[in-house]
Design a protein around this motif. Sequence first.
Motif, PDB file in Angstrom:
ATOM      1  N   TRP A  68      46.283  34.641  39.045  1.00  0.00           N
ATOM      2  CA  TRP A  68      46.037  35.315  40.327  1.00  0.00           C
ATOM      3  C   TRP A  68      47.085  36.400  40.562  1.00  0.00           C
ATOM      4  O   TRP A  68      46.772  37.507  40.994  1.00  0.00           O
ATOM      5  CB  TRP A  68      46.066  34.298  41.461  1.00  0.00           C
ATOM      6  N   ASP A  70      48.789  38.066  38.365  1.00  0.00           N
ATOM      7  CA  ASP A  70      48.547  39.195  37.468  1.00  0.00           C
ATOM      8  C   ASP A  70      47.394  40.065  37.976  1.00  0.00           C
ATOM      9  O   ASP A  70      47.483  41.294  37.965  1.00  0.00           O
ATOM     10  CB  ASP A  70      48.251  38.694  36.051  1.00  0.00           C
ATOM     11  N   ARG A  71      46.307  39.422  38.414  1.00  0.00           N
ATOM     12  CA  ARG A  71      45.174  40.178  38.965  1.00  0.00           C
ATOM     13  C   ARG A  71      45.600  40.945  40.215  1.00  0.00           C
ATOM     14  O   ARG A  71      45.207  42.092  40.421  1.00  0.00           O
ATOM     15  CB  ARG A  71      44.006  39.251  39.296  1.00  0.00           C
ATOM     16  N   TYR A  72      46.404  40.317  41.059  1.00  0.00           N
ATOM     17  CA  TYR A  72      46.872  40.966  42.280  1.00  0.00           C
ATOM     18  C   TYR A  72      47.759  42.160  41.931  1.00  0.00           C
ATOM     19  O   TYR A  72      47.646  43.215  42.552  1.00  0.00           O
ATOM     20  CB  TYR A  72      47.644  39.975  43.149  1.00  0.00           C
ATOM     21  N   ALA A  75      45.533  44.988  40.823  1.00  0.00           N
ATOM     22  CA  ALA A  75      44.820  45.554  41.971  1.00  0.00           C
ATOM     23  C   ALA A  75      45.773  46.346  42.866  1.00  0.00           C
ATOM     24  O   ALA A  75      45.418  47.421  43.376  1.00  0.00           O
ATOM     25  CB  ALA A  75      44.135  44.448  42.765  1.00  0.00           C
TER      26      ALA A  75
END
Length: 122
Positions: A68, A70-72, A75
């Motif tokens: 999460w 890393d995705r954040y 983004a």
Amino acid sequence: MFDRIVAAIAFAAGVTAGIGLFSLYDISIDDPGVRREARAGYVARAEMIALEAELEELRRQRDAIAAWRDRYAVALARAEKERADLERIRESERVNYAGELERAGRACLLDRTDIDWLRRGE
């Protein structure tokens, strides 16, 4: 012959008494100890299995949080880049408009604070 019968009965009684004493020892002393040790081993194994399951769950949660994060981060970087691009475009448009006004002999009386105020929408 009577002596043989008495000896056989005495032998049988001795064997029976020995088996009885062994059974009494086995039932009253040995079996509870064996059960206690078996339960202690079972409890320790059950606790170990529970701790391993808890550790696995914590690892799963850690990996999920890392994914999460890393995705954040991706983004967030994308959003910051888009914001910076939009800011560059707006500034370029403002400069171009100011140039157009100047070439037309007009003046824009807005200063940087007015522009910031308009952008905030106050």
